[in-house]
Write a protein that holds these residues in place. Sequence first.
Motif, PDB file in Angstrom:
ATOM      1  N   LEU A 317       0.831  -1.197   0.000  1.00 41.68           N
ATOM      2  CA  LEU A 317       0.000   0.000   0.000  1.00 41.68           C
ATOM      3  C   LEU A 317       0.869   1.252   0.000  1.00 41.68           C
ATOM      4  CD1 LEU A 317      -2.617  -1.127   2.681  1.00 41.68           C
ATOM      5  CD2 LEU A 317      -2.887  -1.194   0.189  1.00 41.68           C
ATOM      6  N   PRO A 318       0.403   2.314  -0.628  1.00 43.09           N
ATOM      7  CA  PRO A 318       1.183   3.555  -0.632  1.00 43.09           C
ATOM      8  C   PRO A 318       1.214   4.192   0.753  1.00 43.09           C
ATOM      9  CG  PRO A 318      -0.985   3.924  -1.604  1.00 43.09           C
ATOM     10  CD  PRO A 318      -0.864   2.448  -1.378  1.00 43.09           C
ATOM     11  N   HIS A 319       2.331   4.795   1.110  1.00 39.50           N
ATOM     12  CA  HIS A 319       2.429   5.491   2.395  1.00 39.50           C
ATOM     13  C   HIS A 319       1.790   6.869   2.255  1.00 39.50           C
ATOM     14  CE1 HIS A 319       4.810   2.762   4.901  1.00 39.50           C
ATOM     15  NE2 HIS A 319       5.361   2.375   3.759  1.00 39.50           N
ATOM     16  N   MET A 320       0.909   7.186   3.186  1.00 42.98           N
ATOM     17  CA  MET A 320       0.167   8.447   3.150  1.00 42.98           C
ATOM     18  C   MET A 320       0.633   9.348   4.289  1.00 42.98           C
ATOM     19  SD  MET A 320      -1.977   7.567   0.714  1.00 42.98           S
ATOM     20  CE  MET A 320      -3.272   8.806   0.806  1.00 42.98           C
ATOM     21  N   ASN A 321       0.433  10.644   4.124  1.00 44.05           N
ATOM     22  CA  ASN A 321       0.636  11.556   5.243  1.00 44.05           C
ATOM     23  C   ASN A 321      -0.423  11.290   6.291  1.00 44.05           C
ATOM     24  OD1 ASN A 321       2.803  12.883   4.012  1.00 44.05           O
ATOM     25  ND2 ASN A 321       1.435  14.279   2.912  1.00 44.05           N
ATOM     26  N   ARG A 322      -0.087  11.539   7.551  1.00 45.88           N
ATOM     27  CA  ARG A 322      -1.066  11.354   8.624  1.00 45.88           C
ATOM     28  C   ARG A 322      -2.292  12.228   8.357  1.00 45.88           C
ATOM     29  NH1 ARG A 322       0.249   9.306  13.654  1.00 45.88           N
ATOM     30  NH2 ARG A 322      -2.000   9.500  13.970  1.00 45.88           N
ATOM     31  N   THR A 352      -6.305   2.663   2.267  1.00 41.07           N
ATOM     32  CA  THR A 352      -4.958   2.831   2.821  1.00 41.07           C
ATOM     33  C   THR A 352      -4.964   3.803   3.990  1.00 41.07           C
ATOM     34  OG1 THR A 352      -3.942   2.385   0.670  1.00 41.07           O
ATOM     35  CG2 THR A 352      -2.605   3.553   2.299  1.00 41.07           C
ATOM     36  N   THR A 353      -5.658   4.921   3.816  1.00 39.87           N
ATOM     37  CA  THR A 353      -5.734   5.919   4.888  1.00 39.87           C
ATOM     38  C   THR A 353      -6.434   5.355   6.112  1.00 39.87           C
ATOM     39  OG1 THR A 353      -5.811   7.698   3.251  1.00 39.87           O
ATOM     40  CG2 THR A 353      -6.530   8.241   5.474  1.00 39.87           C
ATOM     41  N   LEU A 354      -7.499   4.606   5.896  1.00 39.79           N
ATOM     42  CA  LEU A 354      -8.248   4.009   7.005  1.00 39.79           C
ATOM     43  C   LEU A 354      -7.351   3.087   7.819  1.00 39.79           C
ATOM     44  CD1 LEU A 354     -11.025   3.469   8.405  1.00 39.79           C
ATOM     45  CD2 LEU A 354     -11.309   1.567   6.803  1.00 39.79           C
ATOM     46  N   LEU A 355      -6.627   2.207   7.149  1.00 41.53           N
ATOM     47  CA  LEU A 355      -5.786   1.235   7.851  1.00 41.53           C
ATOM     48  C   LEU A 355      -4.579   1.901   8.498  1.00 41.53           C
ATOM     49  CD1 LEU A 355      -5.843  -1.654   5.202  1.00 41.53           C
ATOM     50  CD2 LEU A 355      -7.188  -1.490   7.300  1.00 41.53           C
ATOM     51  N   GLN A 356      -3.906   2.784   7.752  1.00 45.32           N
ATOM     52  CA  GLN A 356      -2.695   3.405   8.268  1.00 45.32           C
ATOM     53  C   GLN A 356      -2.990   4.335   9.436  1.00 45.32           C
ATOM     54  OE1 GLN A 356       0.405   5.145   5.512  1.00 45.32           O
ATOM     55  NE2 GLN A 356      -0.185   7.046   6.550  1.00 45.32           N
ATOM     56  N   GLU A 357      -3.997   5.199   9.300  1.00 44.81           N
ATOM     57  CA  GLU A 357      -4.286   6.175  10.348  1.00 44.81           C
ATOM     58  C   GLU A 357      -4.809   5.490  11.607  1.00 44.81           C
ATOM     59  OE1 GLU A 357      -4.542   9.638  12.415  1.00 44.81           O
ATOM     60  OE2 GLU A 357      -3.595   9.302  10.454  1.00 44.81           O
ATOM     61  N   SER A 358      -5.679   4.503  11.460  1.00 48.18           N
ATOM     62  CA  SER A 358      -6.266   3.830  12.621  1.00 48.18           C
ATOM     63  C   SER A 358      -5.207   3.124  13.453  1.00 48.18           C
ATOM     64  CB  SER A 358      -7.332   2.823  12.177  1.00 48.18           C
ATOM     65  OG  SER A 358      -8.361   3.452  11.454  1.00 48.18           O
ATOM     66  N   THR A 359      -4.287   2.437  12.793  1.00 52.71           N
ATOM     67  CA  THR A 359      -3.262   1.703  13.531  1.00 52.71           C
ATOM     68  C   THR A 359      -2.170   2.633  14.053  1.00 52.71           C
ATOM     69  OG1 THR A 359      -2.197   1.172  11.406  1.00 52.71           O
ATOM     70  CG2 THR A 359      -3.660  -0.490  12.357  1.00 52.71           C
ATOM     71  N   TYR A 398      -3.997  -7.265   7.333  1.00 58.10           N
ATOM     72  CA  TYR A 398      -3.222  -6.036   7.194  1.00 58.10           C
ATOM     73  C   TYR A 398      -1.936  -6.165   7.984  1.00 58.10           C
ATOM     74  CZ  TYR A 398      -1.704  -1.191   7.648  1.00 58.10           C
ATOM     75  OH  TYR A 398      -0.953  -0.040   7.635  1.00 58.10           O
ATOM     76  N   ASP A 399      -0.824  -6.241   7.259  1.00 59.55           N
ATOM     77  CA  ASP A 399       0.505  -6.317   7.860  1.00 59.55           C
ATOM     78  C   ASP A 399       0.956  -4.883   8.119  1.00 59.55           C
ATOM     79  OD1 ASP A 399       3.214  -6.532   8.447  1.00 59.55           O
ATOM     80  OD2 ASP A 399       3.562  -8.163   7.021  1.00 59.55           O
ATOM     81  N   ARG A 400       0.843  -4.449   9.363  1.00 58.08           N
ATOM     82  CA  ARG A 400       1.111  -3.059   9.700  1.00 58.08           C
ATOM     83  C   ARG A 400       2.576  -2.688   9.479  1.00 58.08           C
ATOM     84  NH1 ARG A 400       2.813   0.247  13.927  1.00 58.08           N
ATOM     85  NH2 ARG A 400       3.645  -1.572  14.994  1.00 58.08           N
ATOM     86  N   LEU A 401       3.495  -3.591   9.845  1.00 58.91           N
ATOM     87  CA  LEU A 401       4.918  -3.284   9.721  1.00 58.91           C
ATOM     88  C   LEU A 401       5.341  -3.137   8.268  1.00 58.91           C
ATOM     89  CD1 LEU A 401       6.448  -5.583  12.501  1.00 58.91           C
ATOM     90  CD2 LEU A 401       5.952  -3.139  12.606  1.00 58.91           C
ATOM     91  N   ALA A 402       4.804  -4.005   7.408  1.00 59.62           N
ATOM     92  CA  ALA A 402       5.129  -3.924   5.980  1.00 59.62           C
ATOM     93  C   ALA A 402       4.202  -2.958   5.250  1.00 59.62           C
ATOM     94  CB  ALA A 402       5.041  -5.312   5.339  1.00 59.62           C
ATOM     95  N   HIS A 403       3.166  -2.493   5.933  1.00 60.26           N
ATOM     96  CA  HIS A 403       2.126  -1.643   5.337  1.00 60.26           C
ATOM     97  C   HIS A 403       1.638  -2.273   4.034  1.00 60.26           C
ATOM     98  CE1 HIS A 403      -0.373   1.767   4.766  1.00 60.26           C
ATOM     99  NE2 HIS A 403       0.311   2.290   3.773  1.00 60.26           N
TER     100      HIS A 403
END
Length: 523
Positions: A317-322, A352-359, A398-403
């Motif tokens: 997944l692409p890395h997003m800004n917070r 992507t934003t949902l998963l990244q921001e929530s975790t 969802y692998d948080r470490l590997a995003h």
Amino acid sequence: MSLEEFLLNLHFDIDKASVPNWEVDWEDAPLPYKLYRGLPEVPFSLEVPLSLERQESPAKPNLSKIGHFLWYVYGLNQVSQSVFPMDATAKTAKLVQSYRRFVPSGGALYPNELYVYLKIEDLPVGMYHYDVAHHRLLLLREGNFDSYIGRALGNRCEISACFGTVFVSTMFWKNYFKYNNFSYRLQGLDAGVLIGQLLEVAKRFGFATGVYFQFLDRAINHLVGLSEQEESVYAVIPLSVEPTRWSTNGSKIDVTAAELCQELTAIQPHHYVRSKRIKEYPIVTKLNEASMLDSTQAFRLFEAKESIDSDDEAETLPHMNRLSYDLRSVCLERFSPDMDFVLGRVSKLQLTTLLQESTASFSYRNDLDGADWKNEPRVSLYGCLYNVEGIPNGAYYYDRLAHALRQVHLGDFRLQLQSGMSLDNVNLLQVPLCLHVAGDRESFRKALGYRGYRIQQMEAGMLVQRLLLTASALGMGGHPLLGFDANLSDQIYKMEPHGKTSLIQIPIGPYRQRPWLKGSLHS
């Protein structure tokens, strides 16, 4: 039935854990908030800030700031009226009125209460109850209790450097009257949702926080004046704006609850719950007693498990800004759709934003992880995705470490998940994202005993609140569900070999507005 068997049934076969032939006495329902009588009152200002962008950190909060903080954590903010047809052919409809807070609660029953130990200007130092119904503080016990609370926490926090400490409790009857034994599972989740909201609000006010799940229960309940047969504290959260020693080591001197209780005179302030016929809930009180810690020598650190090492195909997944959002607006817009979901296409960036921001926002200081409180979380995310742009329909971890999304199964699992629901209150065919918060299948009871179960439920609730807030910020709704078949979802995600299980199911997606009247309790 043993406590071990009860917790197993509570998760995998609720009918075996429930009281048979249970009838809800709605006429004798308790109030959703606790009302004390005859205590000194400290009213808060009703002029609250109408935005919760990150505020300038105060040198030390005053009474007004504390009022704003508590209101955004747990205060009443809306009254709503909804109309529900009695049945498909009925010419009349049932009008339901409810008072909403910034956090969701199972059945809108709000079994938790907030108590606060405060040391601020223009207020006697002491223990207070946050009276939600009247937005005020009620003085329970006056005095400086830094040493008492510090020792009850095993001297793992410098309480003298904190301006306040929040105690999150559970009143058993407040949702037992409706859900009987199933309430035990709900109470931990509700407490976690509340803690998640508290931590998010604290960030906006510039307060440093730490969550202590391990403490001397009877000593803390004695300080607050709670009867453990009726109510018990589940978490202790110090608040600070000064440099504070947050430690998980503590002192090597053993402290017991019995010793601390002898230092303070017992108090039994009178309170009102409205119910006239309160039934017994023996299994809940047994579990509460079995979860209690009577000595600081019983405190434990949790040894983190390694993350899942999988060769499954991964979708990076692409890395997003917070994500930046006004917490107040997002809380007010938060909505739990029932039959109001409308199937729409979700973009890869939204997911992507949902998963990244929530975790990312879930990371918090606690007393389980040792010095490195940014360890891999004990709860994780799985999801059955449908109609997501650029991602094949299927079940993923969802692998948080590997995003990254690790593919478990491809396919459309909406009908399968629908068949596992105990109530048809959500049409999963209209839901693009059906997420599951997962945790250790043994509730890490080997390390933390029966207390581990309720800690797990609280951590799941904390992550759920982050998911709901992020979904709301993205213009979507989320509806947490416990009426689902955990065995079914565990099979879909192949969880059992990894020692995991699904703790709660959260359908998330676009929705249509419900026909209701909503009135704000502030202008």
